[in-house]
Design an enzyme around this catalytic site. Structure first.
Site, mmCIF file in Angstrom:
data_model
loop_
_atom_site.group_PDB
_atom_site.id
_atom_site.type_symbol
_atom_site.label_atom_id
_atom_site.label_comp_id
_atom_site.label_asym_id
_atom_site.label_seq_id
_atom_site.Cartn_x
_atom_site.Cartn_y
_atom_site.Cartn_z
ATOM 1 N N LYS A 52 0.841 -1.202 0.000
ATOM 2 C CA LYS A 52 0.000 0.000 0.000
ATOM 3 C C LYS A 52 0.877 1.254 0.000
ATOM 4 O O LYS A 52 0.603 2.220 -0.713
ATOM 5 C CB LYS A 52 -0.919 0.001 1.232
ATOM 6 N N GLN A 96 -5.189 -2.232 9.883
ATOM 7 C CA GLN A 96 -4.862 -3.502 9.236
ATOM 8 C C GLN A 96 -5.345 -4.669 10.109
ATOM 9 O O GLN A 96 -5.113 -4.704 11.314
ATOM 10 C CB GLN A 96 -3.346 -3.600 9.015
ATOM 11 N N ASP A 119 -11.596 1.653 4.126
ATOM 12 C CA ASP A 119 -11.754 0.200 3.962
ATOM 13 C C ASP A 119 -13.233 -0.188 3.864
ATOM 14 O O ASP A 119 -13.550 -1.320 3.494
ATOM 15 C CB ASP A 119 -11.150 -0.534 5.169
HETATM 16 N N1 GUN Z 1 -6.507 -7.760 6.058
HETATM 17 C C1 GUN Z 1 -6.708 -8.474 4.925
HETATM 18 N N2 GUN Z 1 -7.294 -7.715 3.986
HETATM 19 C C2 GUN Z 1 -7.483 -6.500 4.533
HETATM 20 C C3 GUN Z 1 -8.037 -5.287 4.046
HETATM 21 O O1 GUN Z 1 -8.515 -5.159 2.918
HETATM 22 N N3 GUN Z 1 -8.031 -4.251 4.928
HETATM 23 C C4 GUN Z 1 -7.539 -4.361 6.184
HETATM 24 N N4 GUN Z 1 -7.599 -3.287 6.956
HETATM 25 N N5 GUN Z 1 -7.013 -5.464 6.660
HETATM 26 C C5 GUN Z 1 -6.988 -6.534 5.834
#
Ligand code: GUN
Length: 293
Positions: A52, A96, A119
């Protein structure tokens, strides 16, 4: 069989985003700012966050990472969320997942200001998604919809079978695929660990979305000739190669691919689209598109 090239599609979208950020900077403005909270040392989470960060850098979006040790208390983490909620320089942020077991992830996600919840995991954004109202779409389902759209894959009236009912992928993609929209307008079956006769259901799928979290789970005999297969899995498998591992999906690619009309590769498929979708959501937050200021 056609491979859906997530790299090509995501690079095109990233170029468009980069042009928009350059225009903002050239006009003397501050670019969008995405932050992430990362708790602990989970290797998959570290990889996601690094990707990211790289993607933000490539398109000129500012990115900040707030790292905390795995033994942070729930209260301290809630304070960290409040800090980002109140920081006017940050347009959107993510926490996350997964979080350590002693922290109630739902409580943390519910603390995020929905207007900064890029998200799309807050109940308000999930509820808006379910009702077909404007919301931040969770990044992986949004990425899948973008891929289907960009490839011009017909979804109307098709039988879409989703494997997995997670809040992050299975549940939201099943809602999006059944929406009155294009892509969408599909007849959706959501399968999970208690589904009986799973193979007989997946074998009816015109579009099969595998988000079950098990490497190579989908085998050729589970797939109809001519199906569109979208592989959401990302698994790191140790091997004797120089790198010491390879990445594989939820689909047994070598046996399944020859039967498909379209299939997404892993790596190089959905994962890249997930990141691009998060960047697009960050732009929506910056522009106040979903929650006008
Ligand atoms: N863990 C696995 N996929 C994701 C996601 O798309 N966002 C977040 N915040 N954590 C994750």
């Amino acid at each position: 069989m056609k491979l859906i090239d997530g790299k090509k599609i995501s690079e095109e979208i990233k170029k468009e985003i980069a042009i928009k950020t350059s225009a903002i900077i050239d006009a003397g403005g501050d670019p969008p700012h995405l932050a992430a909270i990362l708790v602990g040392e989970d290797p998959a989470s570290q990889t996601y966050i690094a990707s990211k960060e790289r993607a933000c850098r490539a398109v000129g979006i500012t990115s900040s990472i707030y790292r905390y040790p795995a033994d942070i208390s729930e209260e301290q983490l809630l304070e960290a969320v409040d800090f980002l909620n109140n920081d006017e320089e940050i347009n959107g942020f993510i926490v996350q997942l997964p979080l350590p077991a002693h922290i109630d992830a739902d409580k943390v996600l519910q603390r995020i200001n929905p207007a900064k919840d890029v998200d799309g995991f807050h109940p308000i954004n999930m509820g808006r998604l379910a009702l077909g109202l404007p919301s931040y779409l969770p990044a992986t389902p949004a990425g899948i919809m973008l891929m289907l759209e960009k490839e011009g894959i017909e979804t109307e009236g098709k039988h879409c079978v989703v494997l997995g009912r997670s809040n992050i992928v299975g549940t939201p993609i099943s809602l999006l695929m059944s929406r009155k929209s294009n892509p969408g307008n599909s007849t959706v079956t959501l399968c999970h660990s208690k589904t009986r006769n799973l193979s007989s259901i997946t074998a009816q799928a015109d579009i099969l979305i595998a988000a079950i979290g098990q490497p190579g789970f989908v085998k050729a005999d589970m797939v109809k000739e001519g199906a569109v297969v979208i592989d959401v899995g990302i698994h790191r498998i140790d091997d004797s190669s120089e790198k010491g591992y390879h990445i594989t999906g939820d689909v047994d690619f070598n046996s399944v691919a020859p039967k498909c009309s379209y299939i997404t590769p892993v790596p190089g498929g959905v994962g890249l689209m997930t990141i691009v979708s998060l960047l697009l959501n960050t732009f929506k937050a910056y522009n106040g598109e979903i929650y006008p200021r």
